[in-house]
Design an enzyme around this catalytic site. Structure first.
Site, PDB file in Angstrom:
ATOM      1  N   CYS A   1      11.699 -25.537  52.738  1.00  0.00           N
ATOM      2  CA  CYS A   1      11.541 -25.017  54.099  1.00  0.00           C
ATOM      3  C   CYS A   1      10.110 -24.552  54.337  1.00  0.00           C
ATOM      4  CB  CYS A   1      12.523 -23.870  54.339  1.00  0.00           C
ATOM      5  SG  CYS A   1      12.492 -23.212  56.023  1.00  0.00           S
TER       6      CYS A   1
ATOM      7  N   CYS B   1      20.788 -20.074  53.654  1.00  0.00           N
ATOM      8  CA  CYS B   1      21.127 -19.712  55.028  1.00  0.00           C
ATOM      9  C   CYS B   1      22.083 -20.690  55.686  1.00  0.00           C
ATOM     10  CB  CYS B   1      19.867 -19.572  55.869  1.00  0.00           C
ATOM     11  SG  CYS B   1      18.965 -21.111  56.156  1.00  0.00           S
TER      12      CYS B   1
END
Length: 362
Positions: free
Chosen positions: A101, A197
């Site tokens: 990410c 997440c």
């Protein structure tokens, strides 16, 4: 400077934005909407990217007194992080989605957009330090070793570091929470995020099973003897001890660990702790925080986000990095990153491809 502050909705990014504004920069807060279906991501305070986080980030921006926007990067995140995560597990590898990410979203997509909008830099709440030197910026560990995030930032290039700020790297986490409270930020006591997440219930094997389906196979020992069966190689990682569900105990009564994962023949190989030890590895896709290292390096390496650093000898040959451990090291998993350090300075990162086990030469 015009600074874009990435605000996740947590305490760290809120204080980072506040510090940049207090330093006199022209700061704009932005929250990244990363889910194509927000209800599929975790609600509550267990992880980042929850449905409440955008509102928490907006409230923090209001208290700081800076403009605030939400950027929809859901498609980019899904393609570069979620799909990569699933594909890596399907290939028998163990990826790090936070590192990916940072590489593909926060310091690629976000920074590119920020520069296109005439911002000078992006600031985040990561715990790491940037040191200015005559030859360029260096990435260093944070002063708080328990919170240091330089491992997942080891993918940043010199160009990206030139446009990055990590305002929290010189401060322990306990002081950051106290500062948030003094500043009147409601996220001062918000729990840290720990889980992935995009996995709503924290059940990684369950998430992967839904994505990849069941693919039964055998669990064998290092001699090839069948010990049990499994429902899919994606439910295992190298070094795993718990959840193996092997009916036959080891002859010596000691625990078994996952040594190897082979999706092609659907085989998971297990063995002793001693068999888990690795003496060298080969990594690819290097990302250097400065100039490409030359010659033989006697440095330290970190192999997992919260792992200890170990002494290694490394050399770079084109797009490959060869690493030999001074002492055999356990639980080295293909797919993870090996991040090289010179003291506290991050040299760079590469993705582990293959390992050479110490017992293979016995």
């Amino acid at each position: 400077m015009r600074v874009l502050a990435a605000m996740s909705g947590g305490v760290d990014s809120a204080v980072a934005a506040a510090r940049m504004a207090e330093a006199g920069h022209d700061v704009v807060g932005v929250h990244l909407a990363l889910s194509r279906n927000p209800q599929s991501y975790r609600s509550g305070a267990r992880g980042c990217c929850t449905v409440e986080d955008s509102r928490d980030a907006r409230r923090a921006a209001d208290v700081i007194g800076i403009p605030f926007y939400v950027w929809d990067l859901a498609e980019r995140f899904h393609a570069d992080v979620v799909e990569d995560f699933v594909a890596e597990y399907a290939a028998g590898r163990t990826p790090n989605p936070c590192l990916r990410c940072n590489e593909k979203v926060k310091f690629s997509a976000v920074l590119e957009r920020a520069l296109a909008l005439d911002f000078d830099a992006v600031a985040t709440g990561h715990y790491a330090q940037i040191v200015e030197t005559p030859s360029g910026r260096e990435l260093h560990r944070a002063v708080d070793p328990a919170k240091d995030q330089s491992y997942v930032l080891g993918v940043l290039t010199q160009e990206q570091l030139r446009h990055a700020f990590f305002p929290l790297g010189d401060t322990p986490k306990t002081e950051i929470r106290a500062e948030a409270e003094r500043r009147g930020l409601s996220v001062a006591a918000k729990p840290d995020s720990h889980d992935i997440c995009f996995i709503a219930d924290g059940n990684t094997p369950g998430f992967l099973s839904k994505q990849l389906g069941e693919a039964p196979g055998d669990i064998v020992d290092s001699s090839g003897t069948k010990l049990g069966e499994h429902k899919g190689t994606h439910g295992f990682t190298v070094g795993q001890r718990k959840g193996l569900r092997i009916g036959t105990p080891a002859a010596d009564g000691k625990p078994r660990f996952v040594l190897d994962i082979s999706p092609v023949d659907r085989t998971v190989t297990v063995g002793s702790r001693e068999e888990l030890a690795v003496e060298s590895l080969v990594a690819s896709k290097p990302r250097w925080c400065g100039p490409v290292p030359a010659g033989t390096l006697h440095v330290k390496a970190q192999l997992r986000a919260h792992g200890d650093e170990v002494a290694v000898t490394a050399r770079v040959e084109g797009d490959q990095v060869f690493v030999e451990f001074d002492e055999p090291t356990a639980a080295v998993a293909p797919g993870q990153a090996v991040v090289l350090y010179d003291g506290t300075r991050v040299i760079g990162s590469a993705t582990i491809d293959t390992v050479q086990r110490a017992t293979a030469n016995v």
